[in-house]
Design a protein around this motif. Structure first.
Motif, PDB file in Angstrom:
ATOM      1  N   GLU A  24       1.043  -0.936   0.159  1.00 43.20           N
ATOM      2  CA  GLU A  24      -0.002   0.119   0.258  1.00 43.20           C
ATOM      3  C   GLU A  24       0.778   1.081   0.323  1.00 43.20           C
ATOM      4  OE1 GLU A  24      -2.578  -0.275   3.450  1.00 43.20           O
ATOM      5  OE2 GLU A  24      -3.123  -2.686   3.067  1.00 43.20           O
ATOM      6  N   PRO A  25       0.033   2.249  -0.606  1.00 42.76           N
ATOM      7  CA  PRO A  25       1.386   3.438  -0.532  1.00 42.76           C
ATOM      8  C   PRO A  25       1.519   4.064   0.881  1.00 42.76           C
ATOM      9  CG  PRO A  25      -0.412   3.793  -2.790  1.00 42.76           C
ATOM     10  CD  PRO A  25      -0.161   3.065  -1.693  1.00 42.76           C
ATOM     11  N   GLY A  26       0.503   4.562   1.158  1.00 43.99           N
ATOM     12  CA  GLY A  26       0.990   5.307   2.528  1.00 43.99           C
ATOM     13  C   GLY A  26       1.742   4.299   3.808  1.00 43.99           C
ATOM     14  N   TYR A  27       1.886   2.747   3.349  1.00 41.07           N
ATOM     15  CA  TYR A  27       2.508   1.835   4.645  1.00 41.07           C
ATOM     16  C   TYR A  27       3.397   2.650   4.711  1.00 41.07           C
ATOM     17  CZ  TYR A  27       2.476  -1.062   7.606  1.00 41.07           C
ATOM     18  OH  TYR A  27       3.138  -2.332   8.933  1.00 41.07           O
ATOM     19  N   SER A  28       4.455   2.861   3.561  1.00 37.28           N
ATOM     20  CA  SER A  28       5.710   2.252   3.454  1.00 37.28           C
ATOM     21  C   SER A  28       5.916   4.173   4.658  1.00 37.28           C
ATOM     22  CB  SER A  28       5.852   2.711   1.953  1.00 37.28           C
ATOM     23  OG  SER A  28       7.218   2.900   1.881  1.00 37.28           O
ATOM     24  N   GLN A  29       4.992   4.918   4.417  1.00 34.16           N
ATOM     25  CA  GLN A  29       6.055   5.876   4.971  1.00 34.16           C
ATOM     26  C   GLN A  29       5.458   5.780   7.120  1.00 34.16           C
ATOM     27  OE1 GLN A  29       8.046   8.340   2.944  1.00 34.16           O
ATOM     28  NE2 GLN A  29       7.738   9.615   4.673  1.00 34.16           N
ATOM     29  N   THR A  30       4.442   5.308   7.001  1.00 33.65           N
ATOM     30  CA  THR A  30       4.322   4.839   7.843  1.00 33.65           C
ATOM     31  C   THR A  30       4.768   3.654   9.335  1.00 33.65           C
ATOM     32  OG1 THR A  30       1.657   5.235   7.703  1.00 33.65           O
ATOM     33  CG2 THR A  30       2.545   4.457   9.733  1.00 33.65           C
ATOM     34  N   ALA A  31       5.577   2.790   7.876  1.00 33.01           N
ATOM     35  CA  ALA A  31       6.123   1.857   8.545  1.00 33.01           C
ATOM     36  C   ALA A  31       8.338   2.553   9.095  1.00 33.01           C
ATOM     37  CB  ALA A  31       6.693   0.876   7.940  1.00 33.01           C
ATOM     38  N   ARG A  32       8.279   3.506   7.912  1.00 35.88           N
ATOM     39  CA  ARG A  32       9.773   3.694   7.684  1.00 35.88           C
ATOM     40  C   ARG A  32       9.494   4.490   9.288  1.00 35.88           C
ATOM     41  NH1 ARG A  32      13.327   5.084   4.369  1.00 35.88           N
ATOM     42  NH2 ARG A  32      13.187   3.633   2.103  1.00 35.88           N
ATOM     43  N   PHE A  33       8.565   5.809   9.524  1.00 32.77           N
ATOM     44  CA  PHE A  33       8.339   6.928  10.828  1.00 32.77           C
ATOM     45  C   PHE A  33       8.735   5.844  11.891  1.00 32.77           C
ATOM     46  CE2 PHE A  33       6.041   8.920  13.564  1.00 32.77           C
ATOM     47  CZ  PHE A  33       6.841  10.319  13.907  1.00 32.77           C
ATOM     48  N   LEU A  34       7.880   4.336  12.219  1.00 30.73           N
ATOM     49  CA  LEU A  34       8.043   3.574  13.182  1.00 30.73           C
ATOM     50  C   LEU A  34       8.911   3.278  13.611  1.00 30.73           C
ATOM     51  CD1 LEU A  34       3.985   2.574  12.940  1.00 30.73           C
ATOM     52  CD2 LEU A  34       4.914   4.524  14.636  1.00 30.73           C
ATOM     53  N   GLY A  35       8.965   2.165  12.807  1.00 26.96           N
ATOM     54  CA  GLY A  35       9.976   1.834  12.424  1.00 26.96           C
ATOM     55  C   GLY A  35      11.684   2.977  13.000  1.00 26.96           C
ATOM     56  N   MET A  36      11.480   4.364  12.556  1.00 27.66           N
ATOM     57  CA  MET A  36      12.960   4.909  12.802  1.00 27.66           C
ATOM     58  C   MET A  36      12.854   5.210  14.255  1.00 27.66           C
ATOM     59  SD  MET A  36      13.947   8.597  11.583  1.00 27.66           S
ATOM     60  CE  MET A  36      12.203   8.999  12.306  1.00 27.66           C
ATOM     61  N   ILE A  37      11.461   5.271  15.349  1.00 26.88           N
ATOM     62  CA  ILE A  37      11.474   5.590  16.439  1.00 26.88           C
ATOM     63  C   ILE A  37      11.379   4.229  17.291  1.00 26.88           C
ATOM     64  CG2 ILE A  37       9.292   5.953  18.184  1.00 26.88           C
ATOM     65  CD1 ILE A  37       7.852   8.131  16.318  1.00 26.88           C
ATOM     66  N   GLY A  38      10.821   3.596  16.653  1.00 25.23           N
ATOM     67  CA  GLY A  38      11.331   2.083  17.286  1.00 25.23           C
ATOM     68  C   GLY A  38      12.476   1.302  17.448  1.00 25.23           C
ATOM     69  N   PHE A  39      13.610   1.444  16.930  1.00 20.18           N
ATOM     70  CA  PHE A  39      15.135   1.909  16.479  1.00 20.18           C
ATOM     71  C   PHE A  39      15.456   2.446  17.136  1.00 20.18           C
ATOM     72  CE2 PHE A  39      14.260  -1.107  11.538  1.00 20.18           C
ATOM     73  CZ  PHE A  39      14.948  -2.139  13.055  1.00 20.18           C
ATOM     74  N   GLY A  40      14.978   3.679  16.961  1.00 22.45           N
ATOM     75  CA  GLY A  40      15.736   4.501  18.017  1.00 22.45           C
ATOM     76  C   GLY A  40      15.933   4.515  19.441  1.00 22.45           C
ATOM     77  N   LEU A  41      14.351   3.706  20.185  1.00 22.17           N
ATOM     78  CA  LEU A  41      14.304   3.687  21.410  1.00 22.17           C
ATOM     79  C   LEU A  41      15.383   2.388  21.797  1.00 22.17           C
ATOM     80  CD1 LEU A  41      12.146   3.774  23.987  1.00 22.17           C
ATOM     81  CD2 LEU A  41      11.181   1.791  22.614  1.00 22.17           C
ATOM     82  N   LEU A  42      15.660   0.985  20.839  1.00 20.84           N
ATOM     83  CA  LEU A  42      16.333  -0.006  20.530  1.00 20.84           C
ATOM     84  C   LEU A  42      17.541   0.341  21.234  1.00 20.84           C
ATOM     85  CD1 LEU A  42      14.643  -2.778  18.730  1.00 20.84           C
ATOM     86  CD2 LEU A  42      14.730  -2.565  21.072  1.00 20.84           C
ATOM     87  N   ALA A  43      18.478   1.696  20.636  1.00 19.43           N
ATOM     88  CA  ALA A  43      19.400   2.313  20.419  1.00 19.43           C
ATOM     89  C   ALA A  43      19.575   3.324  21.589  1.00 19.43           C
ATOM     90  CB  ALA A  43      19.745   3.159  18.379  1.00 19.43           C
ATOM     91  N   PHE A  44      18.297   4.027  22.314  1.00 25.16           N
ATOM     92  CA  PHE A  44      19.278   4.617  23.582  1.00 25.16           C
ATOM     93  C   PHE A  44      19.136   3.757  24.722  1.00 25.16           C
ATOM     94  CE2 PHE A  44      16.336   7.171  27.462  1.00 25.16           C
ATOM     95  CZ  PHE A  44      17.439   7.718  26.630  1.00 25.16           C
ATOM     96  N   TYR A  45      18.098   2.565  24.517  1.00 27.67           N
ATOM     97  CA  TYR A  45      18.437   2.311  25.987  1.00 27.67           C
ATOM     98  C   TYR A  45      19.980   0.820  26.172  1.00 27.67           C
ATOM     99  CZ  TYR A  45      17.802  -2.608  28.625  1.00 27.67           C
ATOM    100  OH  TYR A  45      17.732  -3.333  29.753  1.00 27.67           O
ATOM    101  N   ASP A  46      20.655   0.583  24.515  1.00 28.04           N
ATOM    102  CA  ASP A  46      21.285   0.100  24.612  1.00 28.04           C
ATOM    103  C   ASP A  46      22.816   1.018  24.010  1.00 28.04           C
ATOM    104  OD1 ASP A  46      20.089  -2.586  24.734  1.00 28.04           O
ATOM    105  OD2 ASP A  46      20.050  -3.026  22.540  1.00 28.04           O
ATOM    106  N   TYR A  47      22.931   2.080  25.020  1.00 27.96           N
ATOM    107  CA  TYR A  47      23.476   3.098  24.225  1.00 27.96           C
ATOM    108  C   TYR A  47      24.946   2.814  25.475  1.00 27.96           C
ATOM    109  CZ  TYR A  47      26.329   7.180  24.406  1.00 27.96           C
ATOM    110  OH  TYR A  47      27.264   8.475  24.385  1.00 27.96           O
ATOM    111  N   LYS A  48      24.556   2.707  26.461  1.00 25.59           N
ATOM    112  CA  LYS A  48      26.082   2.623  27.938  1.00 25.59           C
ATOM    113  C   LYS A  48      25.703   0.652  27.870  1.00 25.59           C
ATOM    114  CE  LYS A  48      26.728   6.954  29.404  1.00 25.59           C
ATOM    115  NZ  LYS A  48      26.954   7.976  30.015  1.00 25.59           N
ATOM    116  N   LYS A  49      24.662   0.292  27.839  1.00 26.23           N
ATOM    117  CA  LYS A  49      24.484  -1.421  28.175  1.00 26.23           C
ATOM    118  C   LYS A  49      25.341  -2.031  27.218  1.00 26.23           C
ATOM    119  CE  LYS A  49      20.212  -0.693  30.684  1.00 26.23           C
ATOM    120  NZ  LYS A  49      20.173   0.127  30.788  1.00 26.23           N
ATOM    121  N   ASP A  50      25.631  -2.449  26.018  1.00 26.60           N
ATOM    122  CA  ASP A  50      25.760  -3.440  24.643  1.00 26.60           C
ATOM    123  C   ASP A  50      26.277  -2.697  23.343  1.00 26.60           C
ATOM    124  OD1 ASP A  50      26.222  -5.186  23.065  1.00 26.60           O
ATOM    125  OD2 ASP A  50      24.666  -6.425  23.199  1.00 26.60           O
ATOM    126  N   ASN A  51      27.366  -2.119  22.920  1.00 25.45           N
ATOM    127  CA  ASN A  51      27.885  -1.290  22.498  1.00 25.45           C
ATOM    128  C   ASN A  51      27.379  -1.965  21.041  1.00 25.45           C
ATOM    129  OD1 ASN A  51      29.267   1.305  22.146  1.00 25.45           O
ATOM    130  ND2 ASN A  51      31.259   0.507  22.540  1.00 25.45           N
TER     131      ASN A  51
END
Length: 95
Positions: A24-51
């Motif tokens: 679906e055309p609009g789903y790509s943008q939504t998936a990119r945005f939510l994926g960026m937020i989700g991966f950002g949260l995971l990176a924030f959590y692992d910042y000092k714990k696991d390089n």
């Protein structure tokens, strides 16, 4: 916090699996945005714990960002991200 991260990873896995089979055309943008937020949260959590996981999550957030798009084949990358997320759940539980 671990439950929140597990829910985040599970939702990302479901989203990327769905994204691999839907075009679906609009789903790509939504998936990119939510994926960026989700991966950002995971990176924030692992910042000092696991390089290693920090750089994997940060690189994924940069690759999937909806602002400065990098052309990715959605079928391959969405499945690879789902597999990496699934592996991270099981590897972190073993260690």
């Amino acid at each position: 916090m671990k439950k929140i991260l597990l829910i985040n990873k599970s939702l990302l896995i479901l989203m990327f699996t769905y994204f691999a089979f839907i075009s679906e055309p609009g789903y790509s943008q939504t998936a990119r945005f939510l994926g960026m937020i989700g991966f950002g949260l995971l990176a924030f959590y692992d910042y000092k714990k696991d390089n290693t996981w920090f750089f994997i999550w940060l690189g994924s957030a940069v690759l999937i960002n909806p602002i400065f798009k990098i052309q990715l084949d959605k079928d391959i990358w969405s499945v690879e991200w789902a597999v990496i997320l699934l592996m991270s759940i099981f590897i972190k539980r073993i260690t």
